[in-house]
Design an enzyme around this catalytic site. Structure first.
Site, PDB file in Angstrom:
ATOM      1  CB  CYS A  77      64.481  62.974  41.844  1.00  0.00           C
ATOM      2  SG  CYS A  77      66.287  62.920  41.909  1.00  0.00           S
ATOM      3  CG  HIS A 179      64.360  60.181  37.815  1.00  0.00           C
ATOM      4  ND1 HIS A 179      63.919  61.486  37.761  1.00  0.00           N
ATOM      5  CD2 HIS A 179      65.560  60.204  38.429  1.00  0.00           C
ATOM      6  CE1 HIS A 179      64.836  62.273  38.315  1.00  0.00           C
ATOM      7  NE2 HIS A 179      65.834  61.520  38.727  1.00  0.00           N
ATOM      8  CD  GLU A 181      60.914  60.995  35.559  1.00  0.00           C
ATOM      9  OE1 GLU A 181      61.938  61.701  35.734  1.00  0.00           O
ATOM     10  OE2 GLU A 181      60.301  60.449  36.503  1.00  0.00           O
TER      11      GLU A 181
END
EC number: 4.3.2.10
Length: 197
Positions: A77, A179, A181
């Site tokens: 990001c 993202h 994650e």
């Protein structure tokens, strides 16, 4: 394997730690140059604003450190945007690993797309070991108002208003705008592939 997450007062670190934990890896959050240099893998995440993030990095000379790293580095990001040359966000000179401009989305007046882009979007043109066993058109979670333009370093593309770089790669530097994650199984696979580099 020692995996370091660079601390630079940009949010999002906890979710990265949780994702690493799910893969059986303990991440170390630090801005200590020696710890960062000694790591096997370095993750450079971030949610925040470019100029204040760059100021924090420069004050601690982490800007020079990051660009000189030889082990695999993953920007996420804001981390990806800071690895680029320049960002339109407060006219910020960034780290310059990728010779790429970061620009603000300009949504046409008649376009219903909101800025920032928040939510799931698919990625295409997947091209590098980061995306091994990740299907074309996989959906990833994005939150951003700025994007990296398409370039020779682009290894995945997304479309929101325009086509832009969803991922970049140059030598040992990898970067994703989304993202991983927070992107379910496919995102987890991308992190796993990075840790295997």
């Amino acid at each position: 394997m020692k995996t370091v997450i660079i601390k630079y007062n940009a949010g999002n670190i906890r979710s990265v730690l949780f994702a690493l934990d799910r893969l059986g890896v303990e991440g170390v959050v630090t801005d200590n140059p020696e710890e960062i240099k000694a790591a096997d893998k370095v993750i450079f995440p971030g949610v925040g604003e470019a100029s204040s993030a760059m100021r924090y990095l420069k004050e601690r000379k982490l800007d020079q450190l990051i660009t000189g790293l030889k082990q695999p580095v993953l920007g996420i990001c804001l981390g990806m945007q800071l690895l680029c040359q320049h960002s339109e966000e407060n006219d910020t000179n960034c780290l310059g690993v990728f010779d790429v401009e970061v620009k603000r989305f300009q949504s046409p007046v008649d376009n219903l797309l909101k800025i920032p882009q928040i939510g799931w979007n698919n990625i295409t043109g997947l091209y590098c070991t980061l995306f091994e066993h990740v299907p074309e058109n996989s959906y990833m979670y994005f939150v951003h108002s700025y994007y990296a333009a398409l370039s020779p370093y682009t290894v995945a593309t997304a479309n929101y208003v325009i086509n832009y770089s969803a991922a970049l790669q140059k030598d040992n530097f990898y970067a994703v705008q989304f993202h991983p994650e927070k992107s379910a199984g496919e995102g987890q696979k991308i992190l796993e592939n990075f840790l295997k580099l």
